[in-house]
Design a protein around this motif. Structure first.
Motif, PDB file in Angstrom:
ATOM      1  N   LEU A  34     -18.451  -4.754 -13.488  1.00  0.00           N
ATOM      2  CA  LEU A  34     -19.397  -4.893 -14.584  1.00  0.00           C
ATOM      3  C   LEU A  34     -19.871  -6.338 -14.705  1.00  0.00           C
ATOM      4  CD1 LEU A  34     -20.758  -3.569 -17.055  1.00  0.00           C
ATOM      5  CD2 LEU A  34     -18.734  -4.218 -18.369  1.00  0.00           C
ATOM      6  N   ILE A  35     -18.951  -7.291 -14.536  1.00  0.00           N
ATOM      7  CA  ILE A  35     -19.303  -8.705 -14.637  1.00  0.00           C
ATOM      8  C   ILE A  35     -20.212  -9.123 -13.484  1.00  0.00           C
ATOM      9  CG2 ILE A  35     -18.362 -11.051 -14.535  1.00  0.00           C
ATOM     10  CD1 ILE A  35     -15.878  -9.940 -15.959  1.00  0.00           C
ATOM     11  N   LEU A  36     -19.916  -8.660 -12.260  1.00  0.00           N
ATOM     12  CA  LEU A  36     -20.657  -9.080 -11.073  1.00  0.00           C
ATOM     13  C   LEU A  36     -21.919  -8.253 -10.826  1.00  0.00           C
ATOM     14  CD1 LEU A  36     -17.615  -9.694  -8.719  1.00  0.00           C
ATOM     15  CD2 LEU A  36     -19.063 -11.427  -9.778  1.00  0.00           C
ATOM     16  N   LYS A  37     -22.170  -7.258 -11.634  1.00  0.00           N
ATOM     17  CA  LYS A  37     -23.294  -6.356 -11.412  1.00  0.00           C
ATOM     18  C   LYS A  37     -24.630  -7.100 -11.397  1.00  0.00           C
ATOM     19  CE  LYS A  37     -24.782  -3.359 -14.587  1.00  0.00           C
ATOM     20  NZ  LYS A  37     -24.741  -2.237 -15.505  1.00  0.00           N
ATOM     21  N   ASN A  38     -24.816  -8.082 -12.245  1.00  0.00           N
ATOM     22  CA  ASN A  38     -26.084  -8.800 -12.324  1.00  0.00           C
ATOM     23  C   ASN A  38     -26.069 -10.150 -11.613  1.00  0.00           C
ATOM     24  OD1 ASN A  38     -27.366  -6.815 -13.872  1.00  0.00           O
ATOM     25  ND2 ASN A  38     -26.401  -7.588 -15.730  1.00  0.00           N
ATOM     26  N   ALA A  39     -25.040 -10.422 -10.832  1.00  0.00           N
ATOM     27  CA  ALA A  39     -24.952 -11.692 -10.119  1.00  0.00           C
ATOM     28  C   ALA A  39     -26.015 -11.756  -9.036  1.00  0.00           C
ATOM     29  CB  ALA A  39     -23.567 -11.838  -9.496  1.00  0.00           C
ATOM     30  N   PRO A  40     -26.625 -12.944  -8.836  1.00  0.00           N
ATOM     31  CA  PRO A  40     -27.638 -13.064  -7.786  1.00  0.00           C
ATOM     32  C   PRO A  40     -27.055 -12.826  -6.399  1.00  0.00           C
ATOM     33  CG  PRO A  40     -27.224 -15.197  -8.816  1.00  0.00           C
ATOM     34  CD  PRO A  40     -26.440 -14.181  -9.559  1.00  0.00           C
ATOM     35  N   ASP A  41     -25.813 -13.232  -6.197  1.00  0.00           N
ATOM     36  CA  ASP A  41     -25.154 -13.015  -4.926  1.00  0.00           C
ATOM     37  C   ASP A  41     -23.653 -13.002  -5.202  1.00  0.00           C
ATOM     38  OD1 ASP A  41     -24.796 -12.583  -2.262  1.00  0.00           O
ATOM     39  OD2 ASP A  41     -25.216 -14.652  -1.642  1.00  0.00           O
ATOM     40  N   ARG A  42     -22.902 -12.300  -4.352  1.00  0.00           N
ATOM     41  CA  ARG A  42     -21.462 -12.224  -4.577  1.00  0.00           C
ATOM     42  C   ARG A  42     -20.728 -12.095  -3.258  1.00  0.00           C
ATOM     43  NH1 ARG A  42     -20.430  -6.301  -7.136  1.00  0.00           N
ATOM     44  NH2 ARG A  42     -18.354  -6.642  -6.377  1.00  0.00           N
ATOM     45  N   ASP A  43     -19.466 -12.447  -3.279  1.00  0.00           N
ATOM     46  CA  ASP A  43     -18.597 -12.344  -2.130  1.00  0.00           C
ATOM     47  C   ASP A  43     -17.317 -11.707  -2.637  1.00  0.00           C
ATOM     48  OD1 ASP A  43     -17.245 -12.609   0.228  1.00  0.00           O
ATOM     49  OD2 ASP A  43     -16.876 -14.758   0.008  1.00  0.00           O
ATOM     50  N   PHE A  44     -17.160 -10.429  -2.423  1.00  0.00           N
ATOM     51  CA  PHE A  44     -16.046  -9.631  -2.913  1.00  0.00           C
ATOM     52  C   PHE A  44     -15.996  -9.736  -4.434  1.00  0.00           C
ATOM     53  CE2 PHE A  44     -11.340  -8.913  -3.476  1.00  0.00           C
ATOM     54  CZ  PHE A  44     -11.396  -7.560  -3.240  1.00  0.00           C
ATOM     55  N   GLU A  45     -15.061 -10.469  -5.012  1.00  0.00           N
ATOM     56  CA  GLU A  45     -15.012 -10.600  -6.470  1.00  0.00           C
ATOM     57  C   GLU A  45     -15.393 -11.997  -6.934  1.00  0.00           C
ATOM     58  OE1 GLU A  45     -11.198  -9.355  -7.881  1.00  0.00           O
ATOM     59  OE2 GLU A  45     -11.648  -7.252  -7.597  1.00  0.00           O
ATOM     60  N   THR A  46     -16.194 -12.697  -6.157  1.00  0.00           N
ATOM     61  CA  THR A  46     -16.593 -14.054  -6.483  1.00  0.00           C
ATOM     62  C   THR A  46     -18.082 -14.108  -6.717  1.00  0.00           C
ATOM     63  OG1 THR A  46     -14.846 -14.872  -5.033  1.00  0.00           O
ATOM     64  CG2 THR A  46     -16.532 -16.446  -5.689  1.00  0.00           C
ATOM     65  N   LEU A  47     -18.483 -14.769  -7.783  1.00  0.00           N
ATOM     66  CA  LEU A  47     -19.888 -14.965  -8.119  1.00  0.00           C
ATOM     67  C   LEU A  47     -20.410 -16.121  -7.293  1.00  0.00           C
ATOM     68  CD1 LEU A  47     -22.154 -14.366 -10.441  1.00  0.00           C
ATOM     69  CD2 LEU A  47     -21.315 -16.547 -11.280  1.00  0.00           C
ATOM     70  N   ILE A  48     -21.526 -15.937  -6.620  1.00  0.00           N
ATOM     71  CA  ILE A  48     -22.163 -17.007  -5.855  1.00  0.00           C
ATOM     72  C   ILE A  48     -23.484 -17.286  -6.539  1.00  0.00           C
ATOM     73  CG2 ILE A  48     -23.142 -17.688  -3.650  1.00  0.00           C
ATOM     74  CD1 ILE A  48     -21.151 -15.806  -2.310  1.00  0.00           C
ATOM     75  N   ALA A  49     -23.615 -18.538  -7.013  1.00  0.00           N
ATOM     76  CA  ALA A  49     -24.823 -18.942  -7.735  1.00  0.00           C
ATOM     77  C   ALA A  49     -25.445 -20.126  -7.034  1.00  0.00           C
ATOM     78  CB  ALA A  49     -24.472 -19.296  -9.172  1.00  0.00           C
ATOM     79  N   PRO A  50     -26.732 -20.349  -7.254  1.00  0.00           N
ATOM     80  CA  PRO A  50     -27.386 -21.501  -6.630  1.00  0.00           C
ATOM     81  C   PRO A  50     -26.796 -22.816  -7.157  1.00  0.00           C
ATOM     82  CG  PRO A  50     -28.981 -20.107  -7.791  1.00  0.00           C
ATOM     83  CD  PRO A  50     -27.654 -19.542  -8.033  1.00  0.00           C
ATOM     84  N   LYS A  51     -26.811 -23.809  -6.298  1.00  0.00           N
ATOM     85  CA  LYS A  51     -26.306 -25.122  -6.666  1.00  0.00           C
ATOM     86  C   LYS A  51     -27.242 -25.733  -7.718  1.00  0.00           C
ATOM     87  CE  LYS A  51     -24.777 -29.346  -4.410  1.00  0.00           C
ATOM     88  NZ  LYS A  51     -24.647 -30.029  -3.135  1.00  0.00           N
TER      89      LYS A  51
END
Length: 95
Positions: free
Chosen positions: A75-92
């Motif tokens: 649910l938390i990662l559903k709207n993330a721009p990018d993800r790696d398994f359970e990690t949120l990847i956001a732009p620098k």
């Protein structure tokens, strides 16, 4: 304890302050009042009074530490721009 010019000068040195003569006289009177009040406290009979570190009887007002379920990672990662398994990847955002 005697409050005199020597003690006031010592307090000036300790506190890195400089007092005018009228301020020194006022400070002398205030310190004498404080010491008189402390001396009156010393006259109290505390023979049968138990020592306390806190005025209330509460020993520990905190709740027990219990593990609870958190939010669903999906649910938390559903709207993330990018993800790696359970990690949120956001732009620098900071260089």
């Amino acid at each position: 304890m005697q409050i005199d010019d020597k003690l006031i000068s010592y307090l000036e040195d300790l506190s890195c302050l400089t007092f005018e003569d009228d301020q020194k006289q006022k400070l002398t009177g205030e310190l004498e009042k404080i010491l008189d009040s402390m001396a009156r406290l010393g006259e109290l009979d505390t023979e049968n009074i138990p020592e306390r570190s806190h005025p209330f009887d509460n020993v520990n007002a905190f709740r027990a530490d219990e593990t609870e379920a958190s939010f669903d990672p999906e649910l938390i990662l559903k709207n993330a721009p990018d993800r790696d398994f359970e990690t949120l990847i956001a732009p620098k955002t900071v260089e």
